[in-house]
Design a protein around this motif. Structure first.
Motif, PDB file in Angstrom:
ATOM      1  N   LEU A  80       5.612  53.839 -37.756  1.00 54.51           N
ATOM      2  CA  LEU A  80       6.718  52.879 -37.600  1.00 54.51           C
ATOM      3  C   LEU A  80       6.012  51.656 -37.520  1.00 54.51           C
ATOM      4  O   LEU A  80       5.451  51.115 -36.604  1.00 54.51           O
ATOM      5  N   PHE A  81       6.788  50.631 -38.336  1.00 55.01           N
ATOM      6  CA  PHE A  81       6.141  49.136 -38.462  1.00 55.01           C
ATOM      7  C   PHE A  81       7.354  48.431 -37.595  1.00 55.01           C
ATOM      8  O   PHE A  81       8.523  48.587 -38.215  1.00 55.01           O
ATOM      9  N   VAL A  82       6.720  47.602 -36.646  1.00 52.01           N
ATOM     10  CA  VAL A  82       7.775  46.780 -36.027  1.00 52.01           C
ATOM     11  C   VAL A  82       7.462  45.477 -36.541  1.00 52.01           C
ATOM     12  O   VAL A  82       6.367  45.024 -36.723  1.00 52.01           O
ATOM     13  N   VAL A  83       8.764  44.763 -37.292  1.00 51.46           N
ATOM     14  CA  VAL A  83       8.512  43.634 -37.951  1.00 51.46           C
ATOM     15  C   VAL A  83       9.296  42.493 -37.148  1.00 51.46           C
ATOM     16  O   VAL A  83      10.201  42.599 -36.219  1.00 51.46           O
ATOM     17  N   LYS A  84       9.174  41.266 -37.609  1.00 48.52           N
ATOM     18  CA  LYS A  84       9.595  40.032 -36.721  1.00 48.52           C
ATOM     19  C   LYS A  84      11.318  40.140 -37.071  1.00 48.52           C
ATOM     20  O   LYS A  84      11.976  39.864 -35.955  1.00 48.52           O
ATOM     21  N   ASP A  85      11.933  40.192 -38.344  1.00 50.46           N
ATOM     22  CA  ASP A  85      13.158  40.133 -38.592  1.00 50.46           C
ATOM     23  C   ASP A  85      13.714  40.895 -39.941  1.00 50.46           C
ATOM     24  O   ASP A  85      12.805  41.584 -40.420  1.00 50.46           O
ATOM     25  N   MET A  86      14.684  40.611 -40.288  1.00 50.56           N
ATOM     26  CA  MET A  86      15.337  41.570 -41.369  1.00 50.56           C
ATOM     27  C   MET A  86      14.651  41.287 -42.618  1.00 50.56           C
ATOM     28  O   MET A  86      14.330  42.107 -43.499  1.00 50.56           O
ATOM     29  N   HIS A  87      14.234  39.781 -43.039  1.00 53.78           N
ATOM     30  CA  HIS A  87      13.601  39.515 -43.778  1.00 53.78           C
ATOM     31  C   HIS A  87      12.058  40.266 -44.041  1.00 53.78           C
ATOM     32  O   HIS A  87      11.635  40.815 -45.295  1.00 53.78           O
ATOM     33  N   GLU A  88      11.431  40.213 -43.109  1.00 47.56           N
ATOM     34  CA  GLU A  88      10.196  40.864 -43.085  1.00 47.56           C
ATOM     35  C   GLU A  88      10.423  42.402 -43.267  1.00 47.56           C
ATOM     36  O   GLU A  88       9.443  42.909 -43.851  1.00 47.56           O
ATOM     37  N   ARG A  89      11.486  43.017 -42.738  1.00 44.75           N
ATOM     38  CA  ARG A  89      11.804  44.334 -42.930  1.00 44.75           C
ATOM     39  C   ARG A  89      11.817  44.714 -44.323  1.00 44.75           C
ATOM     40  O   ARG A  89      11.262  45.565 -44.954  1.00 44.75           O
ATOM     41  N   LYS A  90      12.725  43.993 -45.067  1.00 52.15           N
ATOM     42  CA  LYS A  90      12.623  44.072 -46.657  1.00 52.15           C
ATOM     43  C   LYS A  90      11.721  43.979 -47.245  1.00 52.15           C
ATOM     44  O   LYS A  90      11.289  45.031 -48.183  1.00 52.15           O
ATOM     45  N   ALA A  91      10.936  42.911 -46.976  1.00 50.83           N
ATOM     46  CA  ALA A  91       9.503  42.605 -47.582  1.00 50.83           C
ATOM     47  C   ALA A  91       8.461  43.837 -47.423  1.00 50.83           C
ATOM     48  O   ALA A  91       7.931  44.430 -48.429  1.00 50.83           O
ATOM     49  N   LYS A  92       8.561  44.373 -46.256  1.00 55.91           N
ATOM     50  CA  LYS A  92       7.693  45.409 -45.903  1.00 55.91           C
ATOM     51  C   LYS A  92       8.002  46.609 -46.723  1.00 55.91           C
ATOM     52  O   LYS A  92       7.218  47.545 -47.216  1.00 55.91           O
ATOM     53  N   MET A  93       9.486  47.197 -46.444  1.00 61.89           N
ATOM     54  CA  MET A  93      10.057  48.155 -47.289  1.00 61.89           C
ATOM     55  C   MET A  93       9.610  48.197 -48.839  1.00 61.89           C
ATOM     56  O   MET A  93       9.377  49.261 -49.365  1.00 61.89           O
ATOM     57  N   SER A  94       9.942  47.038 -49.238  1.00 62.19           N
ATOM     58  CA  SER A  94       9.724  46.962 -50.881  1.00 62.19           C
ATOM     59  C   SER A  94       8.186  47.234 -51.255  1.00 62.19           C
ATOM     60  O   SER A  94       7.893  47.644 -52.164  1.00 62.19           O
ATOM     61  N   ALA A  95       7.371  46.467 -50.420  1.00 65.05           N
ATOM     62  CA  ALA A  95       5.827  46.667 -50.559  1.00 65.05           C
ATOM     63  C   ALA A  95       5.406  48.221 -50.414  1.00 65.05           C
ATOM     64  O   ALA A  95       4.379  48.625 -51.241  1.00 65.05           O
ATOM     65  N   ALA A  97       7.488  51.037 -50.744  1.00 64.71           N
ATOM     66  CA  ALA A  97       8.287  52.100 -51.478  1.00 64.71           C
ATOM     67  C   ALA A  97       7.968  51.959 -53.017  1.00 64.71           C
ATOM     68  O   ALA A  97       7.465  50.991 -53.558  1.00 64.71           O
ATOM     69  N   ASP A  98       8.120  53.154 -53.774  1.00 64.64           N
ATOM     70  CA  ASP A  98       7.975  53.238 -55.179  1.00 64.64           C
ATOM     71  C   ASP A  98       9.265  53.395 -55.546  1.00 64.64           C
ATOM     72  O   ASP A  98       9.475  53.334 -56.999  1.00 64.64           O
ATOM     73  N   ALA A  99      10.488  53.483 -54.833  1.00 67.77           N
ATOM     74  CA  ALA A  99      12.006  53.661 -55.472  1.00 67.77           C
ATOM     75  C   ALA A  99      12.742  53.112 -54.249  1.00 67.77           C
ATOM     76  O   ALA A  99      12.261  53.318 -53.139  1.00 67.77           O
ATOM     77  N   PHE A 100      13.904  52.848 -54.565  1.00 71.01           N
ATOM     78  CA  PHE A 100      14.932  52.524 -53.817  1.00 71.01           C
ATOM     79  C   PHE A 100      16.333  52.975 -53.823  1.00 71.01           C
ATOM     80  O   PHE A 100      16.661  53.309 -55.206  1.00 71.01           O
ATOM     81  N   VAL A 101      16.999  53.733 -53.102  1.00 70.73           N
ATOM     82  CA  VAL A 101      18.193  54.523 -53.078  1.00 70.73           C
ATOM     83  C   VAL A 101      19.136  53.998 -51.964  1.00 70.73           C
ATOM     84  O   VAL A 101      18.909  53.808 -50.829  1.00 70.73           O
ATOM     85  N   ALA A 102      20.318  53.740 -52.441  1.00 63.49           N
ATOM     86  CA  ALA A 102      21.409  53.357 -51.596  1.00 63.49           C
ATOM     87  C   ALA A 102      22.463  54.497 -51.306  1.00 63.49           C
ATOM     88  O   ALA A 102      22.763  54.960 -52.313  1.00 63.49           O
ATOM     89  N   GLY A 108      25.031  45.762 -44.721  1.00 70.06           N
ATOM     90  CA  GLY A 108      23.271  45.603 -44.712  1.00 70.06           C
ATOM     91  C   GLY A 108      23.103  46.677 -45.933  1.00 70.06           C
ATOM     92  O   GLY A 108      21.974  46.230 -46.656  1.00 70.06           O
ATOM     93  N   THR A 109      23.497  47.623 -46.201  1.00 67.06           N
ATOM     94  CA  THR A 109      23.220  48.555 -47.092  1.00 67.06           C
ATOM     95  C   THR A 109      23.215  47.951 -48.652  1.00 67.06           C
ATOM     96  O   THR A 109      22.476  47.843 -49.585  1.00 67.06           O
ATOM     97  N   MET A 110      24.447  47.256 -48.733  1.00 71.75           N
ATOM     98  CA  MET A 110      24.772  46.585 -49.955  1.00 71.75           C
ATOM     99  C   MET A 110      23.572  45.486 -50.397  1.00 71.75           C
ATOM    100  O   MET A 110      23.101  45.332 -51.328  1.00 71.75           O
ATOM    101  N   GLU A 111      23.352  44.572 -49.167  1.00 68.42           N
ATOM    102  CA  GLU A 111      22.554  43.637 -49.257  1.00 68.42           C
ATOM    103  C   GLU A 111      21.010  44.043 -49.512  1.00 68.42           C
ATOM    104  O   GLU A 111      20.357  43.397 -50.257  1.00 68.42           O
ATOM    105  N   GLU A 112      20.540  45.291 -48.926  1.00 69.65           N
ATOM    106  CA  GLU A 112      19.319  45.759 -49.337  1.00 69.65           C
ATOM    107  C   GLU A 112      19.442  46.218 -50.693  1.00 69.65           C
ATOM    108  O   GLU A 112      18.141  45.702 -51.482  1.00 69.65           O
ATOM    109  N   ILE A 113      20.190  46.967 -51.186  1.00 66.06           N
ATOM    110  CA  ILE A 113      19.968  47.539 -52.532  1.00 66.06           C
ATOM    111  C   ILE A 113      20.049  46.201 -53.762  1.00 66.06           C
ATOM    112  O   ILE A 113      19.534  46.640 -54.627  1.00 66.06           O
TER     113      ILE A 113
END
Length: 186
Positions: A80-95, A97-102, A108-113
């Motif tokens: 589990l990575f604890v990050v500062k905010d939602m922007h950091e969360r998305k950047a970390k997940m992007s770094a 992950a090899d693929a993205f699924v909604a 929030g789901t729409m914004e992320e995908i």
């Protein structure tokens, strides 16, 4: 393969949403793929994480401090990575992950995908972006995306780069077979 799954913090109105989250999670684990997700134990997020873990798979969560402090962090994750905010969360997940699924979810789901897909269109990454269209949940959104193409606000090749599947097993096959289009700027 590490698959980021964006999905609801609720379970939705119909049991099929949770059933498909369990199915996808089980298939991820059985195929040796790892789950990357928002780190919560609530809703479909918790359901898919539990399914992966119950099938012996690995799960990485990425959660902002404010959400962890509200006691919604999943307690049994591989990491589990604890990050500062939602922007950091998305950047970390992007770094990670090899693929993205909604899967089904809300704003929030729409914004992320959509962010992951936009980054792919811009050539920031060449990872597949997909919708698991459980029970036709995304049918109207897909129609609207086609409307964007029809109105010349999106090139058809960027619409075509989206993977849209109704079945979790077919979704995983499509993720593995994905070939990114040429860069927008080429």
């Amino acid at each position: 393969m590490k698959v980021a799954v964006f999905c609801g913090s609720g379970h939705g109105r119909l049991p099929v949403y949770a059933e498909q989250a369990v199915r996808l999670g089980t298939l991820l684990a059985e195929s040796g793929a790892e789950l990357v997700f928002g780190g919560g134990h609530v809703g479909l997020m918790g359901t898919i994480a539990d399914a992966v873990l119950n099938a012996g798979g690995k799960v990485t969560g990425v959660i902002p401090t404010a959400l962890r402090d509200r006691e919604i962090a999943h307690p049994g994750l591989t990491s589990l990575f604890v990050v500062k905010d939602m922007h950091e969360r998305k950047a970390k997940m992007s770094a990670i992950a090899d693929a993205f699924v909604a899967m089904p979810g809300g704003a929030g789901t729409m914004e992320e995908i959509f962010e992951a897909w936009t980054w792919a269109m811009l050539g920031y990454h060449h990872k597949p972006c997909a919708f698991l269209n459980v029970n036709g949940y995304y049918d109207k959104l897909i129609d609207f995306i086609d409307h964007m193409v029809g109105e010349s606000f999106m090139r058809e090749r960027y619409r075509d780069m989206l993977i849209i599947e109704n079945d979790p097993e077919q979704l995983l096959q499509s993720l593995r077979a994905y070939q990114p289009p040429a860069s927008k700027w080429e």
